[in-house]
Structures are given as structure tokens and as C-alpha cells.
Design a protein around this motif. Structure first.
Motif, short mmCIF file in Angstrom:
data_model
loop_
_atom_site.label_atom_id
_atom_site.label_comp_id
_atom_site.label_asym_id
_atom_site.label_seq_id
_atom_site.Cartn_x
_atom_site.Cartn_y
_atom_site.Cartn_z
N ILE A 1 15.19 -37.57 -42.12
CA ILE A 1 15.35 -36.16 -42.53
C ILE A 1 14.20 -35.32 -41.96
O ILE A 1 14.42 -34.20 -41.48
CB ILE A 1 15.44 -36.05 -44.06
N THR A 2 12.97 -35.85 -41.96
CA THR A 2 11.83 -35.13 -41.37
C THR A 2 12.07 -34.91 -39.88
O THR A 2 11.75 -33.84 -39.34
CB THR A 2 10.53 -35.94 -41.58
N ALA A 3 12.63 -35.92 -39.19
CA ALA A 3 12.94 -35.79 -37.75
C ALA A 3 13.97 -34.68 -37.53
O ALA A 3 13.86 -33.89 -36.58
CB ALA A 3 13.45 -37.12 -37.21
N MET A 4 14.95 -34.62 -38.43
CA MET A 4 15.98 -33.55 -38.33
C MET A 4 15.34 -32.18 -38.53
O MET A 4 15.66 -31.21 -37.82
CB MET A 4 17.09 -33.78 -39.37
N ASN B 1 18.66 -30.55 -27.27
CA ASN B 1 17.22 -30.67 -27.51
C ASN B 1 16.94 -31.27 -28.89
O ASN B 1 16.06 -32.12 -29.06
CB ASN B 1 16.53 -29.31 -27.40
N ALA B 2 17.72 -30.79 -29.88
CA ALA B 2 17.55 -31.29 -31.26
C ALA B 2 17.84 -32.79 -31.30
O ALA B 2 17.12 -33.56 -31.95
CB ALA B 2 18.48 -30.54 -32.20
N LYS B 3 18.87 -33.22 -30.58
CA LYS B 3 19.23 -34.64 -30.55
C LYS B 3 18.08 -35.47 -29.96
O LYS B 3 17.73 -36.54 -30.47
CB LYS B 3 20.50 -34.82 -29.72
N GLN B 4 17.49 -34.94 -28.85
CA GLN B 4 16.38 -35.67 -28.21
C GLN B 4 15.19 -35.82 -29.16
O GLN B 4 14.57 -36.89 -29.23
CB GLN B 4 15.94 -34.92 -26.94
N VAL B 5 14.88 -34.75 -29.90
CA VAL B 5 13.76 -34.80 -30.85
C VAL B 5 14.03 -35.85 -31.93
O VAL B 5 13.16 -36.66 -32.26
CB VAL B 5 13.52 -33.41 -31.50
N ILE B 6 15.25 -35.85 -32.46
CA ILE B 6 15.60 -36.82 -33.51
C ILE B 6 15.50 -38.25 -32.98
O ILE B 6 14.91 -39.12 -33.61
CB ILE B 6 17.02 -36.53 -34.07
N VAL B 7 16.06 -38.48 -31.78
CA VAL B 7 16.02 -39.83 -31.18
C VAL B 7 14.58 -40.28 -30.99
O VAL B 7 14.21 -41.42 -31.30
CB VAL B 7 16.79 -39.84 -29.84
N GLN B 8 13.74 -39.36 -30.48
CA GLN B 8 12.34 -39.70 -30.22
C GLN B 8 11.60 -40.05 -31.53
O GLN B 8 10.89 -41.05 -31.61
CB GLN B 8 11.65 -38.51 -29.52
#
Length: 554
Positions: free
Chosen positions: A32-35, A117-124
């Protein structure tokens, strides 16, 4: 219709968070923090990166709230992140300078690029959390045996799937002639876990000595329960090994416990290690007994220990020499690793020759120094006198008690010995002065004139020179390169000085030279706890109960 769509999106967001947390074995809050970070990044690209934006996802409802954070200041210099006190108090009458005001923003409509971009941040973020979880899980498992399945083999290195992490068995950590293929089951010892750029690296080994010790703990209940202790292990991986064991219970034979009924227990370990032969040795607190046990199956006739140098000379029957040394020196090398002592092996014939040569050398030395005939010199040598100093300062009765000697002869021999030593001392002192070695070095305890000459020949001629020396300079040092050990001589080699004595000598010189204060050298006395004392006593009891036995499994 739109309201139902929003609810579905919120519910889907929480379902995704739950699914990712389960799949990657990480905390739901981390996902959730990553999201939140991803939404925050997308909002910054939408509203401008100069804004300080905070995104929050409600962990219960999945509702997303966006707000712009503004710091309350007296004088606004940057409107995107600051707000004046007067304006802030219109929004919140209790606002003070230094507080932050949250200004709500309308819900964000993600575009394709923002979503990507949001997906990349979450994956990372999820990957980072997964790596951290793997490191935390395996850093405490160093020293354990793990089971895994071979995933692939790269240049001889075996990549192992441990279920929730990936590990590597490097080529030099696998047994010789051991081949692994995809899907094979593998058992190995975790010897290191490191944080690295590409994630935590878990290193496994099948050649580590502790791997064998842990295998015995799995196969032998007495070892697992601590009744039988494995004191040391030495391995030539894939070929041969020696393992030293001791029992805390006098009624349990440690060697028999490890061998098992008809060798079943040791055979299970041998099978796991591709047929590596294992000698199980009875450990003993007495170094000589332990070393004799460790050299099994060879028989030992006599041992001579040098405890300061941790070196031992072992005499074996002539026909047992090759057995004691072993193929390519394997037996004596493993025994040396197991005991921690350097072992020199010689036959009875060569030991007898050496003893005769030493006897002849001592006799010749006494003949020259004391001006006596060969018979008297040989009598002194055969009675165990090894130096002129011993003859000069021993009690006269010890010499007069030798058969054929009387008190008058003993006194005459001692007088000649002292005269010889005085003459030698005068010669050494003259040489010391010639070398320019300072007189004040004579005041240091533990130094004699012969040592001062040796120091002078190595350009150590004053207190300051000696104070500037390192322990290695005086005691020498050993260097290991390409499996070869080289010994470098020290200035005081041949005088029987230990490293500790050399260190004390240098410290005394530094004190006398005024470099350090003597009060700084007094160590704090550690307090001995009752528990330590009882453990020592218990260890002593255990040690008394051991005896030398060995068993070999092949």
C-alpha cells in the motif's frame, strides 16, 4: 453508474495489494505504501514537480486522497510549497509558523504514461521489499543446512531455488567430480549472506568443514542433543576427512555414537559427500594424545612437543612412514589441520641419527669450551647437559653425582665453564661497542649481550631504534602464498623469544624512551562470573573422561 465504478476500483486496488503481498511474502502495508508513492509520483507529474504532494490510500476502504502540503512561514519565498501565517489562519485558526497545511486536491485521472510510471514505482518498491525480506530471513540462517532444487548451472556455479529465495553454490564450493543438472535436489551449508546491488546474495557450500559437522548433527542424535561434541573438522573435500569428537557423558562412547550400528550413521554422511572417507577421532585435552589419535591409522612410537611454537615431532616405525604421511601428504596435513599443530614426521632410524649427531655436537662443544677430553665431554652430554651455561650454573652436586666424577672434578669443570662464558661475554661486549649499540639497552630486562649484538647487526642501536620496532621485526613472521608457507626470520631468532616477550620488550623500550606512560600499560582486570567458572570446571570433568580411539568409515 460512476459511483459503482469508483467503488469497484477501490476494491480492486485492495485486492491487488493483498495478492501481491501474498505472492511475494511481504507485508500488505509495504504494498500500500508503494501504491501511495506511485500515486504521489503521478500527481506530481500532473500538478507540477515543484509541489509537495502527499497521497494516502485507506487500507480499509481503498479510498485515495490527495493533498498539497504547504509550510506555514512569516515571509513566503516559494508559493508552491509555502503559505503565509495570515492565510493559513483563515484555513485553520490554530496554525503556527513551522506547521504544515494540507490543501485537498481533486481525484486524479491517470493517463497512460502516468499509469505506466506508477506501475514501475510499485514494481520497484515491491522488489526492494522482497529483497529486504529475503536478507532478513536468511541472514540469521548462516551456519544452517538448507535444501533446494537446482535451477540452472552457469560456468560451474550452481544456482539453487530455495523456495522463497535463490542461492548460489560456487564451483570451488562443490565437491570434485560432482555434477548437478536442472531439477536435482541439493543439500548445502549457508556460509555467507550479503547485501549486494542486485539483491541479497546467499552463498552455499558443500566443501565447508562445518557442513560435515552439521550432517553429523542430523544423523547422530547425541550430537544434536549436545551429549557428543564435535571439537574440530578437517576436510580434503570429496577425498578424505578427519573429525574429532568428545562425549560429556562417560557412559557414551563418542566414536561409537558417530559410527552407528554397523556404520549406518557415518555411512549416511559418506553417501551425502560422494564417498568421502571419514576418520572419526577421539578428542583429548592432552595435545600429544590427541595428535597420536589424529595420525591414525599410523602407529606412533614417540612424540616431542614444542608448546611455544605449537610444533610437534612424531617418530614412527620405518615401515609406517608412508602410512603416517599419507598419499600426497594427505594424512599428516589433515591431522595438522584438525589439531592446529605443525607436525614433523620422522622414522626411528632418522631420529636416532639426529640424536647421535646432536650428541656428537654437544660433546665437541664441551671439549672445546671446557678443555676436557672426549670421555668427560660425552659423560656430560649423556647426562642431559646441552649447553655450557647449564654446566656453569647447575648445582655442583649434580655434576659430582655423575659416575667417575668427584666434588673436586665438578668444581674444576664449573670453574672452566664460567671462565669460558666470561671470555665469551667480553668478546660479545667488545663487538657490541664496535657496532655502536648504546649501553642503556642493557638496562632492559630480558636482553643479554648476544641479543644486543644481533640487534646491532640489524641497525637497532639505541632505545629509540628498539622502541620504533614492530613485533614482527624481532620475532619474525610467516607468510602464506599459493598454499606455500614462508618463514621470515626476526632479529632475535635463535634466542628462544616468544612473540609476547618481544612485544613486552618493545613496550618497555617505549616506556624508557618516554614515548608512552607506564600507567597506560596496566590492563583492566576482567571479572570472572560464576557461570564461567562452573563451565571451566565442567569442561575439566569432561576432559578427564576422554580416551584415544579412532574409527574409519569408507
Amino acid at each position: 453508474m460512476s459511483q459503482a465504478g469508483v467503488s469497484a476500483n477501490r476494491l480492486e486496488l485492495l485486492q491487488i495489494a493483498d495478492a501481491v503481498a501474498r505472492e511475494k511474502s511481504i507485508d500488505r502495508e509495504v504494498v500500500i505504501t508503494a501504491m501511495e508513492d506511485a500515486i504521489q509520483k503521478a500527481a506530481k507529474s500532473r500538478y507540477g514537480s515543484e509541489n509537495e504532494i502527499k497521497a494516502e490510500v485507506d487500507p480499509k476502504t481503498g479510498e485515495i486522497s490527495l493533498a498539497r502540503l504547504l509550510e506555514v512561514v512569516d515571509d513566503v519565498t516559494f508559493e508552491a510549497t509555502q503559505i503565509s501565517l495570515a492565510e493559513a489562519r483563515r484555513k485553520n485558526p490554530a496554525a503556527q509558523v513551522g506547521d504544515f497545511i494540507a490543501e485537498p486536491l481533486p481525484p486524479l485521472d491517470f493517463g497512460r504514461v502516468a499509469a505506466q510510471n506508477a506501475k514501475q514505482v510499485i514494481v520497484q518498491k515491491v522488489r526492494e521489499a522482497e529483497r529486504e525480506r529475503q536478507y532478513d530471513e536468511y541472514k540469521d540462517r548462516v551456519g544452517e543446512i538448507v535444501n533446494g532444487i537446482v535451477k540452472r548451472v552457469e560456468y560451474g556455479n550452481v544456482i539453487v531455488d530455495l523456495g522463497r529465495a535463490e542461492a548460489v553454490v560456487r564451483r570451488d564450493e562443490t565437491l570434485p567430480r560432482e555434477n548437478f543438472r536442472y531439477g536435482d535436489r541439493i543439500r548445502a551449508y549457508v556460509y555467507d549472506v550479503r547485501r549486494e546491488q542486485r539483491g541479497p546474495q546467499i552463498f552455499l557450500s558443500r566443501t565447508h568443514p562445518e557442513f560435515m559437522a552439521k550432517l553429523f548433527a542430523q544423523e547422530v542424535p547425541e550430537v544434536y542433543e549436545g551429549i557428543v561434541t564435535i571439537q574440530s573438522v578437517a576436510r580434503d573435500p570429496g577425498s578424505r576427512a578427519k573429525i574429532a569428537v568428545v562425549s560429556r557423558d562417560s557412559s557414551i562412547d563418542p566414536v561409537g555414537a558417530c559410527v552407528g550400528m554397523r556404520g549406518s550413521r557415518v555411512q549416511a554422511v559418506v553417501n551425502e559427500l560422494q564417498g568421502e572417507k571419514i576418520d572419526i577421532i577421539q578428542w583429548s585435552p592432552d595435545a600429544a594424545t590427541f595428535i597420536v589419535n589424529a595420525l591414525a591409522p599410523a602407529e606412533v612410537v614417540k612424540v616431542v612437543l614444542d608448546e611455544d611454537a605449537e610444533r610437534i615431532e612424531v617418530v614412527v616405525p620405518d615401515q609406517q612412514l608412508s602410512l603416517a604421511i599419507g598419499r600426497k601428504g594427505q594424512n599428516v596435513r589433515l591431522a595438522s589441520q584438525l589439531t592446529g599443530w605443525d607436525i614433523d614426521i620422522m622414522t626411528e632410524a632418522s631420529e636416532s641419527e639426529r640424536r647421535q649427531a646432536e650428541f656428537a655436537e654437544r660433546s665437541a662443544r664441551f671439549m672445546e669450551a671446557l678443555d676436557v677430553d672426549e670421555v668427560i665431554a660425552q659423560l656430560l652430554a649423556s647426562e642431559g647437559f646441552s649447553s655450557v651455561e647449564e654446566v656453569a650454573f647447575v648445582d655442583t652436586d649434580e655434576i659430582s653425582s655423575i659416575e667417575g666424577f668427584d666434588a673436586e672434578t665438578a668444581s674444576e669443570i664449573q670453574a672452566r665453564a664460567r671462565e669460558h662464558l666470561e671470555k665469551l661475554e667480553a668478546e660479545l661486549d667488545a663487538k657490541r661497542k664496535e657496532l655502536g649499540v648504546a649501553d642503556d639497552l642493557l638496562q632492559l630486562e630480558g636482553l643479554n649481550t648476544a641479543m644486543l649484538v644481533a640487534l646491532g647487526e640489524n641497525d637497532v642501536k639505541s632505545l629509540e631504534d628498539l622502541a620504533d620496532c614492530a613485533t614482527d621485526d624481532l620475532a619474525g613472521w610467516t607468510e602464506r602464498q599459493d598454499k606455500e608457507t614462508t618463514r621470515h626470520a626476526g632479529f632475535l631468532d635463535g634466542f628462544g623469544m616468544t612473540r609476547a616477550q618481544c612485544e613486552d620488550l618493545i613496550l618497555a623500550a617505549r616506556v624508557k624512551a618516554g614515548w608512552i606512560d607506564e600507567a597506560d600499560l596496566i590492563p583492566d582486570e576482567p571479572e570472572e562470573t560464576e557461570e564461567e567458572g562452573s563451565e571451566d570446571a565442567e569442561g575439566a570433568t569432561d576432559n578427564d573422561e576422554t580416551s584415544g580411539e579412532d574409527a574409519t568409515a569408507s
